[in-house]
Design an enzyme around this catalytic site. Structure first.
Site, PDB file in Angstrom:
ATOM      1  CD  GLU A   1      -2.883  -1.215   0.406  1.00 17.30           C
ATOM      2  OE1 GLU A   1      -3.079  -0.258  -0.219  1.00 17.30           O
ATOM      3  OE2 GLU A   1      -3.895  -2.336   0.233  1.00 17.30           O
TER       4      GLU A   1
ATOM      5  CB  CYS B   1      -2.237   6.741   1.382  1.00 15.11           C
ATOM      6  SG  CYS B   1      -3.723   5.691   2.290  1.00 15.11           S
TER       7      CYS B   1
END
Length: 516
Positions: free
Chosen positions: A269, A303
């Site tokens: 990720e 993110c």
């Protein structure tokens, strides 16, 4: 909230979570004394030292792995629904400590209190989700080509899962991995970010007693240490078949290469460069708040933060005017205080990085519309890392727009139509989260189609930031391709096995081959 009140609250939070005494940097079913280099933990909001943690070294890491492996061998024998029942009890423990743990997230990471509480709620939610998933680890049945034979596919526990988490979600991302891994029959070893180790210690202290009652505390291994002593060992360790890494694309590439080199599995990720398309048919009363939260929330350190707005030229001036007015109402300050909407950046390096990016953007021709200043709050005594979120007019091709800066910088990019918007939307290396605001169903469906967004997450009339635990979370391209949390992400934490059973009295061979 006065300074005295805040200080008193800090001490009560640490005390409630068992963080007010001597701390250890390693847990392997029991807390192991650690004597490595001291890690000083400071609050990004005040600069106050919250704790000092002696870090773990190679010996402590080895103890954690050995204990985790021994616990795994017992854990995998438990039926998955029983594993789910234990995870349910862990979720209840999180519920009981939600307020204190959420406040600690705010103290250590700097996101506002409501976001800190929301992060712990995500951990609670994924525990609930995992309980249900423990009864739904489905395989398949298939038709064999051979008479008197049956075929099926089933899933078995994988082993130890290494979880390397980032500072910006110091509880939730670990929970997305570990709660699913536990119901799948795995053990976990957690290496948290050195910028947010207290959340990891507190979470382990809250949850480990549930497993200790079963004699399986080592399933939740924790190792706080340097990359040289701990991180590199974890990534290279063949006893750890899966590494889940959350962090930068640069480091993610190194992790992926090392894990692949030993033929392990990785969940990555990595970076995001998330864009929102705002068409002429957008409801701006919905779009503007979504942009503001997406770009300013967590001080731009998600993110899934909104970093680009691709806005139709016909409404660009109106969108810019509304955004400036909205940004001007964002209250910046102590993230524990009521009414604060934007807390600090994590540290001075993040502040410096933002300022460098702003200078580079100006050199490339971007125009500053609003904000960008470094702020000194409460006179010069705060010690916090506060900045004013900023808006810039930019072009998608600018190098600063092509990479992710982990700070509240929003680029406004004008486009002629949806064709140009989609083309520019996809013309970045990253592919995590995306959104379109439009009241035209054709535009929305096109954005979600194979010729639309190339991201792992694509939304309509909702922002880029945040994700529900029921869906698989992750992205494409430089985001790494990993998936965590809901949907069928559980399969990454298990090993697949195909079975063929001959229930006849004959031995027919595949493809009709005969050795007679």
């Amino acid at each position: 909230m006065t300074a005295a009140t805040a200080a008193r609250d800090v001490q009560s939070i640490l005390r409630e979570l068992g963080l007010d005494g001597q701390l250890s940097g390693a847990y392997a079913g029991e807390w192991i004394p650690t004597s490595g280099p001291e890690l000083e933990v400071r609050s990004p909001g005040t600069g106050e030292v919250l704790a000092r943690i002696p870090q773990a070294g190679a010996a402590e890491y080895e103890r954690c792995v050995e204990a985790a492996q021994a616990a795994f061998l017992k854990w995998r024998e438990k039926p998955a629904p029983l594993r789910g029942e234990i995870v349910r009890r862990m979720g209840e423990r999180l519920r009981a400590k939600k307020d204190a743990l959420g406040a600690l997230v705010t103290l250590e990471m700097g996101k506002i209190l409501q976001e800190g509480l929301g992060e712990v709620q995500e951990a609670i939610d994924i525990a609930d989700f995992a309980v249900g998933q423990s009864r739904m680890l489905y395989g398949l049945s298939m038709h064999s080509e051979r008479p008197g034979h049956a075929m099926r596919e089933q899933w078995h526990p994988l082993g130890i899962c290494g979880v390397i988490s980032a500072f910006n979600f110091p509880v939730a991302v670990w929970a997305w991995n570990s709660m699913i891994a536990l119901i799948c029959g795995d053990a976990c070893i957690w290496k948290p970010s050195p910028k947010a180790p207290l959340c990891a210690i507190a979470t382990t202290k809250i949850l480990a007693p549930v497993l200790e009652e079963e004699g399986l505390g080592a399933l939740l291994g924790l190792v706080i240490g340097t990359n040289e002593e701990v991180g590199e060992r974890l990534v290279a360790d063949r006893r750890v078949p899966l590494i889940s890494f959350t962090g930068s694309t640069r480091v993610g590439r190194e992790v992926a290469a090392k894990v692949a080199g030993r033929l392990g599995k990785s969940i990555l990720e990595l970076g995001g460069n998330n864009a929102m398309v705002v068409t002429e048919n957008a409801d701006l009363d919905l779009a503007i708040p979504a942009i503001v939260f997406g770009s300013v929330g967590t001080c731009g350190q998600r993110c899934t933060t909104t970093r680009r707005v691709l806005v139709a030229d016909a409404i660009a001036d109106e969108v810019e005017r509304r955004l400036v007015a909205a940004y001007d109402q964002v209250r910046i300050g102590n993230p524990l205080a009521d009414g604060t909407l934007c807390g600090p950046l994590i540290d001075s390096h993040a502040v410096e990085g933002m300022q460098r990016t702003l200078e580079e953007a100006k050199q490339e021709g971007a125009e500053l519309v609003y904000g960008g200043e470094v702020l000194s709050l409460d006179g010069d005594e705060s010690g916090g890392h506060y900045v004013k979120p900023c808006i810039m007019r930019a072009s998608n091709s600018m190098s600063v727009v092509q990479h992710e800066t982990f700070a509240p910088i929003l680029y406004l990019i004008r486009v002629a139509d949806l064709d140009e918007a989609i083309a520019q939307h996809n013309d970045v290396p990253q592919g995590l989260s995306s959104a379109i605001f439009s009241s035209d169903v054709r535009e929305a469906e096109r954005f979600l189609s194979a010729v639309g967004s190339d991201c792992g997450i694509a939304n309509v009339n909702i922002g880029t930031s945040g994700a529900e635990i029921g869906g698989a979370f992750g992205g494409e391209k430089d985001t790494g391709g990993g998936r965590e949390s809901g949907s069928d992400a559980w399969k990454a934490y298990m090993r697949r096995q195909t079975n063929t059973v001959n229930w006849s009295r004959e031995l027919p061979l595949a493809q009709g081959i005969s050795f007679g």
